[in-house]
Every structure is written in C-alpha cells, then in structure tokens.
Write a protein that holds these residues in place. Structure first.
Motif, PDB file in Angstrom:
ATOM      1  N   ASN A  20       2.404  -6.374  -8.429  1.00 37.93           N
ATOM      2  CA  ASN A  20       1.441  -6.517  -7.335  1.00 37.93           C
ATOM      3  C   ASN A  20       0.072  -5.952  -7.717  1.00 37.93           C
ATOM      4  O   ASN A  20      -0.959  -6.548  -7.410  1.00 37.93           O
ATOM      5  CB  ASN A  20       1.951  -5.847  -6.064  1.00 37.93           C
ATOM      6  N   ILE A  21       0.066  -4.811  -8.373  1.00 39.01           N
ATOM      7  CA  ILE A  21      -1.184  -4.197  -8.825  1.00 39.01           C
ATOM      8  C   ILE A  21      -1.875  -5.118  -9.818  1.00 39.01           C
ATOM      9  O   ILE A  21      -3.077  -5.391  -9.709  1.00 39.01           O
ATOM     10  CB  ILE A  21      -0.921  -2.814  -9.456  1.00 39.01           C
ATOM     11  N   PHE A  22      -1.127  -5.605 -10.790  1.00 37.42           N
ATOM     12  CA  PHE A  22      -1.691  -6.475 -11.816  1.00 37.42           C
ATOM     13  C   PHE A  22      -2.260  -7.745 -11.197  1.00 37.42           C
ATOM     14  O   PHE A  22      -3.379  -8.166 -11.514  1.00 37.42           O
ATOM     15  CB  PHE A  22      -0.630  -6.809 -12.869  1.00 37.42           C
ATOM     16  N   ARG A  23      -1.527  -8.362 -10.298  1.00 39.38           N
ATOM     17  CA  ARG A  23      -1.994  -9.594  -9.652  1.00 39.38           C
ATOM     18  C   ARG A  23      -3.275  -9.355  -8.862  1.00 39.38           C
ATOM     19  O   ARG A  23      -4.188 -10.173  -8.882  1.00 39.38           O
ATOM     20  CB  ARG A  23      -0.908 -10.165  -8.746  1.00 39.38           C
ATOM     21  N   LEU A  24      -3.351  -8.237  -8.174  1.00 38.51           N
ATOM     22  CA  LEU A  24      -4.553  -7.905  -7.414  1.00 38.51           C
ATOM     23  C   LEU A  24      -5.755  -7.738  -8.340  1.00 38.51           C
ATOM     24  O   LEU A  24      -6.842  -8.270  -8.076  1.00 38.51           O
ATOM     25  CB  LEU A  24      -4.324  -6.628  -6.605  1.00 38.51           C
ATOM     26  N   ILE A  25      -5.552  -7.031  -9.443  1.00 40.46           N
ATOM     27  CA  ILE A  25      -6.642  -6.809 -10.394  1.00 40.46           C
ATOM     28  C   ILE A  25      -7.050  -8.121 -11.058  1.00 40.46           C
ATOM     29  O   ILE A  25      -8.244  -8.385 -11.255  1.00 40.46           O
ATOM     30  CB  ILE A  25      -6.251  -5.729 -11.424  1.00 40.46           C
ATOM     31  N   VAL A  26      -6.088  -8.968 -11.384  1.00 38.04           N
ATOM     32  CA  VAL A  26      -6.397 -10.266 -11.987  1.00 38.04           C
ATOM     33  C   VAL A  26      -7.239 -11.112 -11.029  1.00 38.04           C
ATOM     34  O   VAL A  26      -8.164 -11.805 -11.448  1.00 38.04           O
ATOM     35  CB  VAL A  26      -5.104 -11.007 -12.396  1.00 38.04           C
ATOM     36  N   GLN A  27      -6.968 -11.028  -9.739  1.00 37.56           N
ATOM     37  CA  GLN A  27      -7.742 -11.784  -8.755  1.00 37.56           C
ATOM     38  C   GLN A  27      -9.215 -11.381  -8.773  1.00 37.56           C
ATOM     39  O   GLN A  27     -10.086 -12.205  -8.515  1.00 37.56           O
ATOM     40  CB  GLN A  27      -7.178 -11.576  -7.352  1.00 37.56           C
ATOM     41  N   THR A  36      -9.135   3.653  -5.798  1.00 41.10           N
ATOM     42  CA  THR A  36      -9.312   3.749  -4.345  1.00 41.10           C
ATOM     43  C   THR A  36      -9.217   2.379  -3.691  1.00 41.10           C
ATOM     44  O   THR A  36      -8.577   2.218  -2.643  1.00 41.10           O
ATOM     45  CB  THR A  36     -10.678   4.398  -4.015  1.00 41.10           C
ATOM     46  N   GLN A  37      -9.824   1.368  -4.300  1.00 42.37           N
ATOM     47  CA  GLN A  37      -9.761   0.009  -3.759  1.00 42.37           C
ATOM     48  C   GLN A  37      -8.339  -0.534  -3.792  1.00 42.37           C
ATOM     49  O   GLN A  37      -7.907  -1.227  -2.866  1.00 42.37           O
ATOM     50  CB  GLN A  37     -10.694  -0.912  -4.536  1.00 42.37           C
ATOM     51  N   ILE A  38      -7.616  -0.205  -4.849  1.00 38.61           N
ATOM     52  CA  ILE A  38      -6.223  -0.666  -4.964  1.00 38.61           C
ATOM     53  C   ILE A  38      -5.368  -0.010  -3.884  1.00 38.61           C
ATOM     54  O   ILE A  38      -4.555  -0.671  -3.234  1.00 38.61           O
ATOM     55  CB  ILE A  38      -5.662  -0.380  -6.373  1.00 38.61           C
ATOM     56  N   ILE A  39      -5.571   1.286  -3.677  1.00 38.25           N
ATOM     57  CA  ILE A  39      -4.826   2.012  -2.640  1.00 38.25           C
ATOM     58  C   ILE A  39      -5.104   1.399  -1.273  1.00 38.25           C
ATOM     59  O   ILE A  39      -4.181   1.205  -0.466  1.00 38.25           O
ATOM     60  CB  ILE A  39      -5.178   3.508  -2.668  1.00 38.25           C
ATOM     61  N   GLU A  40      -6.378   1.086  -0.996  1.00 40.27           N
ATOM     62  CA  GLU A  40      -6.740   0.487   0.287  1.00 40.27           C
ATOM     63  C   GLU A  40      -6.057  -0.856   0.499  1.00 40.27           C
ATOM     64  O   GLU A  40      -5.637  -1.179   1.602  1.00 40.27           O
ATOM     65  CB  GLU A  40      -8.253   0.308   0.382  1.00 40.27           C
ATOM     66  N   LYS A  41      -5.944  -1.646  -0.566  1.00 35.09           N
ATOM     67  CA  LYS A  41      -5.354  -2.988  -0.447  1.00 35.09           C
ATOM     68  C   LYS A  41      -3.829  -2.957  -0.387  1.00 35.09           C
ATOM     69  O   LYS A  41      -3.210  -3.724   0.350  1.00 35.09           O
ATOM     70  CB  LYS A  41      -5.767  -3.862  -1.635  1.00 35.09           C
ATOM     71  N   LEU A  42      -3.216  -2.077  -1.205  1.00 33.78           N
ATOM     72  CA  LEU A  42      -1.752  -2.111  -1.335  1.00 33.78           C
ATOM     73  C   LEU A  42      -1.034  -0.943  -0.663  1.00 33.78           C
ATOM     74  O   LEU A  42       0.189  -0.983  -0.526  1.00 33.78           O
ATOM     75  CB  LEU A  42      -1.368  -2.167  -2.825  1.00 33.78           C
ATOM     76  N   GLY A  43      -1.763   0.097  -0.307  1.00 33.98           N
ATOM     77  CA  GLY A  43      -1.139   1.230   0.369  1.00 33.98           C
ATOM     78  C   GLY A  43      -0.198   2.036  -0.515  1.00 33.98           C
ATOM     79  O   GLY A  43       0.744   2.652  -0.025  1.00 33.98           O
ATOM     80  N   ILE A  44      -0.452   2.045  -1.803  1.00 35.66           N
ATOM     81  CA  ILE A  44       0.387   2.806  -2.738  1.00 35.66           C
ATOM     82  C   ILE A  44      -0.141   4.232  -2.831  1.00 35.66           C
ATOM     83  O   ILE A  44      -1.355   4.421  -2.960  1.00 35.66           O
ATOM     84  CB  ILE A  44       0.359   2.140  -4.136  1.00 35.66           C
ATOM     85  N   PRO A  45       0.710   5.246  -2.761  1.00 37.97           N
ATOM     86  CA  PRO A  45       0.243   6.631  -2.906  1.00 37.97           C
ATOM     87  C   PRO A  45      -0.465   6.849  -4.247  1.00 37.97           C
ATOM     88  O   PRO A  45      -0.124   6.229  -5.257  1.00 37.97           O
ATOM     89  CB  PRO A  45       1.521   7.460  -2.826  1.00 37.97           C
ATOM     90  N   ASN A  46      -1.440   7.737  -4.256  1.00 33.49           N
ATOM     91  CA  ASN A  46      -2.278   7.973  -5.425  1.00 33.49           C
ATOM     92  C   ASN A  46      -1.478   8.299  -6.687  1.00 33.49           C
ATOM     93  O   ASN A  46      -1.720   7.734  -7.747  1.00 33.49           O
ATOM     94  CB  ASN A  46      -3.281   9.090  -5.119  1.00 33.49           C
ATOM     95  N   ALA A  47      -0.532   9.232  -6.575  1.00 34.65           N
ATOM     96  CA  ALA A  47       0.255   9.630  -7.754  1.00 34.65           C
ATOM     97  C   ALA A  47       1.079   8.459  -8.287  1.00 34.65           C
ATOM     98  O   ALA A  47       1.185   8.262  -9.504  1.00 34.65           O
ATOM     99  CB  ALA A  47       1.159  10.805  -7.414  1.00 34.65           C
ATOM    100  N   THR A  48       1.627   7.671  -7.393  1.00 44.64           N
ATOM    101  CA  THR A  48       2.417   6.500  -7.790  1.00 44.64           C
ATOM    102  C   THR A  48       1.526   5.464  -8.460  1.00 44.64           C
ATOM    103  O   THR A  48       1.893   4.890  -9.497  1.00 44.64           O
ATOM    104  CB  THR A  48       3.112   5.883  -6.558  1.00 44.64           C
TER     105      THR A  48
END
Length: 109
Positions: A20-27, A36-48
């Motif tokens: 999911n992270i990779f697909r978002l970044i590829v987009q 921070t932008q990834i966390i906002e979009k996917l809701g993944i905790p920072n450490a994870t």
C-alpha cells in the motif's frame, strides 16, 4: 536483472502495508511523499511506517532524498521498469500478448 534482485523486491512488496505504501508513492511519481503525508493518507503509526519504508529502500524500490528537514520518498522508476521487463521476459512465447480482437454480437430485441 538478477533473480535475487527480483526476489528481494517481491519479498518487500509481499506485505500488505508495504504494498500500500509503495503504490501510494508510485502514484505521486517524481513528486514523492514525506512520511507525514503517508501517515495522513494511510493512517500507519510512525514507527511502523519507518520500518516499512526502510524495507522498501533496502529492496531498492524507493529512493529517499533529504530536503531541508524532510525526507522525500520516490519510486525507483528504473527498478520498477526492470521488474516489469523481468516478469514479461519471453512472455507469450515471443508472440503478441494482446488477445485477438473479439467482435461483439449485437442483438436487437
């Protein structure tokens, strides 16, 4: 591309959050995303997220650049193209992979 490089990339993408992270970044392409932008979009905790980004960078799927205080993650387009070529090498026995054109039968009621 060597098999070991492809396996490394596929193993990294074999985890749902990383995919999911990779697909978002590829987009986002060359623009990239900050954590921070990834966390906002996917809701993944920072450490994870940090753990998953590290895995994707180690697999050479992502490139990371520091801009001031931010890290920007972008897809490694060259590797993505190499992976596609690797998967499609000798596809369909060297013949065109596109299916033969099918004609649609039109019926009238």
């Amino acid at each position: 591309m060597k098999n070991t490089d492809a396996v490394s990339a596929f193993l990294a993408l074999g985890q749902e959050s990383r995919l999911n992270i990779f697909r978002l970044i590829v987009q986002k392409g060359d623009v990239g995303l900050t954590p921070t932008q990834i966390i906002e979009k996917l809701g993944i905790p920072n450490a994870t997220l940090s753990f998953h980004l590290k895995e994707l960078v180690q697999a050479n799927l992502l490139l990371v650049e520091r801009q001031s205080r931010n890290l920007i993650y972008r897809p490694n387009a060259a590797l993505v193209q190499d992976l596609s070529a690797f998967l499609l090498d000798n596809c369909c026995g060297g013949k065109s992979c596109s299916p033969a054109k099918m004609t649609r039968k039109v019926t009238t009621a």
